[in-house]
Write a protein that holds these residues in place. Structure first.
Motif, PDB file in Angstrom:
ATOM      1  N   THR A   1       7.616   3.535   1.913  1.00  0.00           N
ATOM      2  CA  THR A   1       6.729   3.260   3.042  1.00  0.00           C
ATOM      3  C   THR A   1       5.271   3.266   2.595  1.00  0.00           C
ATOM      4  OG1 THR A   1       8.294   4.215   4.632  1.00  0.00           O
ATOM      5  CG2 THR A   1       5.999   4.045   5.327  1.00  0.00           C
ATOM      6  N   VAL A   2       4.892   4.264   1.810  1.00  0.00           N
ATOM      7  CA  VAL A   2       3.522   4.332   1.289  1.00  0.00           C
ATOM      8  C   VAL A   2       3.235   3.130   0.400  1.00  0.00           C
ATOM      9  CG1 VAL A   2       1.943   5.633  -0.201  1.00  0.00           C
ATOM     10  CG2 VAL A   2       3.347   6.838   1.484  1.00  0.00           C
ATOM     11  N   ASP A   3       4.201   2.782  -0.461  1.00  0.00           N
ATOM     12  CA  ASP A   3       4.004   1.644  -1.372  1.00  0.00           C
ATOM     13  C   ASP A   3       3.845   0.334  -0.598  1.00  0.00           C
ATOM     14  OD1 ASP A   3       4.117   3.224  -3.597  1.00  0.00           O
ATOM     15  OD2 ASP A   3       6.199   2.754  -4.106  1.00  0.00           O
ATOM     16  N   SER A   4       4.664   0.135   0.430  1.00  0.00           N
ATOM     17  CA  SER A   4       4.592  -1.114   1.192  1.00  0.00           C
ATOM     18  C   SER A   4       3.258  -1.251   1.909  1.00  0.00           C
ATOM     19  CB  SER A   4       5.745  -1.189   2.201  1.00  0.00           C
ATOM     20  OG  SER A   4       5.634  -0.170   3.179  1.00  0.00           O
ATOM     21  N   LEU A   5       2.692  -0.132   2.323  1.00  0.00           N
ATOM     22  CA  LEU A   5       1.363  -0.160   2.949  1.00  0.00           C
ATOM     23  C   LEU A   5       0.282  -0.400   1.907  1.00  0.00           C
ATOM     24  CD1 LEU A   5      -0.374   0.265   5.493  1.00  0.00           C
ATOM     25  CD2 LEU A   5      -0.333   2.725   4.987  1.00  0.00           C
ATOM     26  N   LYS A   6       0.416   0.277   0.775  1.00  0.00           N
ATOM     27  CA  LYS A   6      -0.598   0.200  -0.280  1.00  0.00           C
ATOM     28  C   LYS A   6      -0.781  -1.218  -0.809  1.00  0.00           C
ATOM     29  CE  LYS A   6       0.914   1.412  -4.296  1.00  0.00           C
ATOM     30  NZ  LYS A   6       1.481   2.297  -5.341  1.00  0.00           N
ATOM     31  N   VAL A   7       0.334  -1.912  -1.086  1.00  0.00           N
ATOM     32  CA  VAL A   7       0.223  -3.220  -1.736  1.00  0.00           C
ATOM     33  C   VAL A   7      -0.442  -4.260  -0.847  1.00  0.00           C
ATOM     34  CG1 VAL A   7       2.209  -2.794  -3.233  1.00  0.00           C
ATOM     35  CG2 VAL A   7       2.553  -3.963  -1.042  1.00  0.00           C
ATOM     36  N   VAL A   8      -0.527  -3.977   0.452  1.00  0.00           N
ATOM     37  CA  VAL A   8      -1.205  -4.898   1.371  1.00  0.00           C
ATOM     38  C   VAL A   8      -2.645  -4.467   1.629  1.00  0.00           C
ATOM     39  CG1 VAL A   8      -1.223  -5.837   3.705  1.00  0.00           C
ATOM     40  CG2 VAL A   8       0.937  -5.618   2.471  1.00  0.00           C
ATOM     41  N   VAL A   9      -2.862  -3.188   1.949  1.00  0.00           N
ATOM     42  CA  VAL A   9      -4.195  -2.771   2.393  1.00  0.00           C
ATOM     43  C   VAL A   9      -5.231  -2.821   1.281  1.00  0.00           C
ATOM     44  CG1 VAL A   9      -3.315  -1.343   4.269  1.00  0.00           C
ATOM     45  CG2 VAL A   9      -3.746  -0.302   2.037  1.00  0.00           C
ATOM     46  N   VAL A  10      -4.810  -2.691   0.008  1.00  0.00           N
ATOM     47  CA  VAL A  10      -5.810  -2.780  -1.055  1.00  0.00           C
ATOM     48  C   VAL A  10      -6.469  -4.157  -1.060  1.00  0.00           C
ATOM     49  CG1 VAL A  10      -4.837  -1.007  -2.577  1.00  0.00           C
ATOM     50  CG2 VAL A  10      -4.021  -3.356  -2.763  1.00  0.00           C
ATOM     51  N   HIS A  11      -5.681  -5.181  -0.754  1.00  0.00           N
ATOM     52  CA  HIS A  11      -6.242  -6.534  -0.760  1.00  0.00           C
ATOM     53  C   HIS A  11      -6.998  -6.833   0.532  1.00  0.00           C
ATOM     54  CE1 HIS A  11      -4.248  -7.131  -4.512  1.00  0.00           C
ATOM     55  NE2 HIS A  11      -3.082  -6.842  -3.967  1.00  0.00           N
TER      56      HIS A  11
END
Length: 266
Positions: A121-131
């Protein structure tokens, strides 16, 4: 006589490191930064977390804090060299802790479904919000034409599709093999050209690229190159995943046909 029930029986840092080296996932097929930089960093952090008595979920939470503080700086702070260094350090630390939580779980004898859910869940959020944070930076802090905002949007979409597809295809493969009682296929090490092809798509390379934030033109160029490589690689790998899923369907159909009574095969 004093009780020795509080004696620390956990292995020391060196022993933990030795055990972690023997409990590593296969390095085959992984991007170079993740295998040769991030995983060793995560191993050290996992051993330190083990000695500190932290749980894998707590390490995941620390990874999320480091990552999203870095994301917040990337979006809100001026696009300067100082900001770039701070963001880079925080994202690199968050990524290393993301590796450490799984390694710590293996060191402790195995993780939980809750832990795996939290990690993904954290990874799926991270890979989007960084961009999306880069998009905000482009809009607020760089003097760019509006069309440049499409670059982080495309990067966010490709990263999300790649992450979801990678997780889902692996899950479908494991479920199908379990259903049909099939052994997992042997993994072959990718060639040097394949590893280099994956390098621009490695999240760790993006983390390192943020150190260039103060050099606006250079950061824009490197980021755009990484975005284009990730979009191109994702298109290629989605086509491969489709073939893999079709092959799984063929296996399931064949197994059902063989298991059906003779009268139902006609």
């Amino acid at each position: 006589m004093p009780s020795d029930s509080t004696t620390d029986t956990r292995p020391g840092f060196r022993d933990a490191m030795t055990r972690l080296r023997g409990a590593q996932k296969s390095a085959r097929g992984g991007p170079p930064y993740s295998i040769f930089v991030n995983r060793p960093m995560g191993r050290v952090l996992a051993a330190l977390a083990f000695r500190a008595g932290l749980t894998p979920n707590q390490v995941t939470a620390l990874s999320a804090v480091a990552t999203f503080v870095g994301v917040g700086l990337l979006a809100a702070a001026p696009a300067s060299y100082v900001t770039g260094v701070a963001v880079c350090l925080l994202l690199v630390l968050g990524y290393a802790l993301d590796s450490a939580d799984g390694q710590l779980a293996r060191l402790r004898g195995g993780g939980s479904l809750q832990g795996e859910w939290l990690d993904h869940t954290v990874d799926s959020l991270k890979v989007v919000v960084v961009h999306l944070a880069v998009l905000v930076t482009f809009y607020l802090h760089l003097d760019l034409a509006i069309g440049w905002l499409l670059v982080p949007l495309a990067f966010a979409v490709a990263s999300s599709v790649h992450f979801f597809g990678m997780i889902l295809v692996d899950l479908l493969g494991r479920a199908t093999r379990a259903e049909l009682a099939l052994a997992a296929p042997l993994k072959t090490a990718p060639g040097a050209s394949t590893a280099l092809l994956k390098l621009p798509t490695d999240y760790g390379v993006f983390c390192l690229a943020t150190v260039l934030l103060g050099a606006h033109t250079l950061f824009l160029g490197v980021y755009t190159l990484l975005a284009a490589a990730t979009v191109g690689y994702t298109l290629l790998v989605v086509a491969k995943w489709r073939r893999d899923v079709i092959a799984l369907d063929v296996l399931r159909t064949g197994a059902r046909t063989n298991a059906a009574p003779e009268g139902h095969r006609r």
